[in-house]
Design a protein around this motif. Sequence first.
Motif, PDB file in Angstrom:
ATOM      1  N   ARG A  41      54.621   7.015  22.374  1.00 12.51           N
ATOM      2  CA  ARG A  41      55.025   8.187  21.599  1.00 12.51           C
ATOM      3  C   ARG A  41      53.981   9.289  21.705  1.00 12.51           C
ATOM      4  O   ARG A  41      54.295  10.458  21.860  1.00 12.51           O
ATOM      5  N   ASP A  42      52.715   8.890  21.566  1.00 10.74           N
ATOM      6  CA  ASP A  42      51.621   9.857  21.568  1.00 10.74           C
ATOM      7  C   ASP A  42      50.906   9.821  22.913  1.00 10.74           C
ATOM      8  O   ASP A  42      51.272   9.088  23.817  1.00 10.74           O
ATOM      9  N   ASP A  43      49.847  10.624  23.026  1.00 10.14           N
ATOM     10  CA  ASP A  43      49.082  10.659  24.268  1.00 10.14           C
ATOM     11  C   ASP A  43      48.538   9.278  24.607  1.00 10.14           C
ATOM     12  O   ASP A  43      48.080   8.544  23.735  1.00 10.14           O
ATOM     13  N   ASN A  44      48.593   8.955  25.880  1.00  6.19           N
ATOM     14  CA  ASN A  44      48.103   7.666  26.359  1.00  6.19           C
ATOM     15  C   ASN A  44      46.677   7.844  26.876  1.00  6.19           C
ATOM     16  O   ASN A  44      46.466   8.513  27.889  1.00  6.19           O
ATOM     17  N   PRO A  45      45.674   7.250  26.206  1.00 11.82           N
ATOM     18  CA  PRO A  45      44.289   7.436  26.651  1.00 11.82           C
ATOM     19  C   PRO A  45      43.994   6.810  28.005  1.00 11.82           C
ATOM     20  O   PRO A  45      42.928   7.045  28.574  1.00 11.82           O
ATOM     21  N   TYR A  46      44.928   5.995  28.521  1.00 15.19           N
ATOM     22  CA  TYR A  46      44.711   5.331  29.802  1.00 15.19           C
ATOM     23  C   TYR A  46      45.486   6.001  30.939  1.00 15.19           C
ATOM     24  O   TYR A  46      45.592   5.451  32.030  1.00 15.19           O
ATOM     25  N   ASP A  47      46.047   7.181  30.649  1.00 12.57           N
ATOM     26  CA  ASP A  47      46.757   7.913  31.691  1.00 12.57           C
ATOM     27  C   ASP A  47      45.771   8.523  32.674  1.00 12.57           C
ATOM     28  O   ASP A  47      44.973   9.388  32.302  1.00 12.57           O
ATOM     29  N   THR A  48      45.821   8.093  33.900  1.00 12.11           N
ATOM     30  CA  THR A  48      44.980   8.672  34.948  1.00 12.11           C
ATOM     31  C   THR A  48      45.853   8.998  36.153  1.00 12.11           C
ATOM     32  O   THR A  48      46.889   8.365  36.374  1.00 12.11           O
ATOM     33  N   ILE A  49      45.426   9.991  36.907  1.00 15.59           N
ATOM     34  CA  ILE A  49      46.137  10.405  38.114  1.00 15.59           C
ATOM     35  C   ILE A  49      45.210  10.188  39.304  1.00 15.59           C
ATOM     36  O   ILE A  49      44.156  10.839  39.390  1.00 15.59           O
ATOM     37  N   ASP A 100      56.991  15.219  30.531  1.00 15.14           N
ATOM     38  CA  ASP A 100      56.347  16.095  29.561  1.00 15.14           C
ATOM     39  C   ASP A 100      54.897  15.679  29.328  1.00 15.14           C
ATOM     40  O   ASP A 100      54.003  16.537  29.221  1.00 15.14           O
ATOM     41  N   GLN A 101      54.662  14.373  29.264  1.00 15.67           N
ATOM     42  CA  GLN A 101      53.284  13.891  29.108  1.00 15.67           C
ATOM     43  C   GLN A 101      52.436  14.250  30.328  1.00 15.67           C
ATOM     44  O   GLN A 101      51.290  14.692  30.186  1.00 15.67           O
ATOM     45  N   GLN A 102      52.991  14.068  31.518  1.00 14.07           N
ATOM     46  CA  GLN A 102      52.259  14.404  32.734  1.00 14.07           C
ATOM     47  C   GLN A 102      51.981  15.903  32.809  1.00 14.07           C
ATOM     48  O   GLN A 102      50.906  16.321  33.238  1.00 14.07           O
ATOM     49  N   ARG A 103      52.953  16.702  32.373  1.00 16.13           N
ATOM     50  CA  ARG A 103      52.781  18.157  32.387  1.00 16.13           C
ATOM     51  C   ARG A 103      51.604  18.565  31.508  1.00 16.13           C
ATOM     52  O   ARG A 103      50.785  19.416  31.901  1.00 16.13           O
ATOM     53  N   SER A 135      50.937   5.590  31.806  1.00 20.03           N
ATOM     54  CA  SER A 135      52.357   5.797  31.490  1.00 20.03           C
ATOM     55  C   SER A 135      53.242   5.445  32.668  1.00 20.03           C
ATOM     56  O   SER A 135      54.364   4.966  32.490  1.00 20.03           O
ATOM     57  N   ALA A 136      52.751   5.672  33.879  1.00 19.63           N
ATOM     58  CA  ALA A 136      53.533   5.333  35.077  1.00 19.63           C
ATOM     59  C   ALA A 136      53.768   3.829  35.143  1.00 19.63           C
ATOM     60  O   ALA A 136      54.877   3.372  35.449  1.00 19.63           O
TER      61      ALA A 136
END
Length: 549
Positions: free
Chosen positions: A393-401, A530-533, A381-382
């Motif tokens: 819109r929905d959860d991003n399966p590729y969101d990593t921190i 909100d997604q990151q939270r 998302s970043a």
Amino acid sequence: MEEFDKHQFITIYLPAPTMDDMLYDKKKALLCNRGLCCNFEMAAVGSEKSSFIDDLLETARILKLSETEWYFLEDDEKGSISPRNELEALGMLYSTLSGLLVSVDCDQEFTSLTALQNIVTERLKLFASTEPAQGRDIENCEEVEAELIAWAVEQGIQSKLKIIEFEGFGRGGAAATDINIGDLVLEIPVESLIYECTALNSSMGAVLSQLEGLSGESMALLWTIKERQAQESKFATYFVSLPASFNTGLSFTMEGLKELEGALVFEEILQAKEHLRRQYDALFPALIEAFPETFPEQVYTWENFLWASELWYSNGVKVGFPDGTFKACLIPVAGILNHSVYPHITHYSRIDAATSTLKLHAIRPCKCGEQCFLSYGALSSADLLMFYGFVLRDDNPYDTIPIELDVPEPSSSSQKSELLSRYSITSSHMLRATWLCKSASTKNSLPSRLLAALRIIFMEESELEIFDENPRYRMISPANEKAVFEALLAIVDPLLGPFQNLDGHDGIAGDVDSCTNEDWDVRLAIHFKDQQRRILSSLQRSCIKSLHE
């Protein structure tokens, strides 16, 4: 009987990892550990057996792994890894089987391969996007959009798309007719691509070629700034069709940036903006003074430079040319396609040497009138926010921190360093939402590679002497495990801090074409936060749960 024996087995060859693959060793090890190879012998009868297709598909999934997917993949994890990986794995099987079908000369082989391909086709049809599919014709389409379509026809661009307005996305590409798996959706002649050769072959070429140290991408960007103003340009219609502003993270106002303060992407945006500014200052006003006719002062402003940079960040694609080189290109018409985790098109990055065209094929069906999606890549998302100006819109399966651990240097002769080396554990690790984990063997859905690193870091000398198991899957001691999750909580809590006091406003999802309000960046930042939270909260809960077990 002799004729039957001759065609009793069909060999299916999947493309083995090559030495230039960054994951070559890792993929080979995974295949070996799971008893898989890239060559499959299929009996001419009974090709539809599920165990055979499952082995084929598991191999294809490994061959299509990205580095992030490899990091989170656990030894006991089976089945789909991610939407991108599954689509590309099935696409590999479909393409391989299609190639075999045109070469077989035995009815029995043809029937068996067809049965196998039908299974792959049905699995591809199961993919369905949650994004709005149906749209409406854009008002006044006879103007900019219609002119773009007419221009594309003049340029020899073949298309099965029409431009439609989609709620939450703005304009997008819709199927003008039913599109099936493998169909050619777009075909663009190489002459209609914009890249460094376009700039070098223009009236600016002689000057650009004199500029020492100027990359091909920079040449194309400088050409874009000027060509956008040229009404007689071959690409004038294309440039007119582009938005006046791209509203990516690079265009965030102070209010939008303030909303992101504390998030990792905040620093990334600032650094990217500073990098762009340094790049501009390194070129101007020096080029204006040296070549005033080529670089008019009123054209090469910071605002125009930023616009062109955002265009290339959001629309540029690395394309492979027949000579083996890869060049950043703008692909007219393809830019109208919106991104989805469940795209219809994934591969579009290599010129067909036989036709000198770039071909975009469908990897899954798209009904007439439905939105046809492209994959911009397995992006967090970043990255989507910074370079494309939207989040999903929905959860991003590729969101990593990303996180960095303080581990012993590889050159150290300590036992901890030796353990880290034995299990290929480095200082760089990642976190993601715990709900994405499918493995039963990982502690509270946290990546075992991260757990192993922390377990080794917090090992006592006495534990180093006696522990002789894989720390990815075995707890060292209750005290060690407590230290591991306390350390994880100490990492997660500060990251979560900036996201804990959201005001509940709805964010913006979809492509930024839909964001017309002045506060688009603030609302986008809130949605991102909100997604990151949610991701960080799931990790926090997991750590607390482990500490209380």
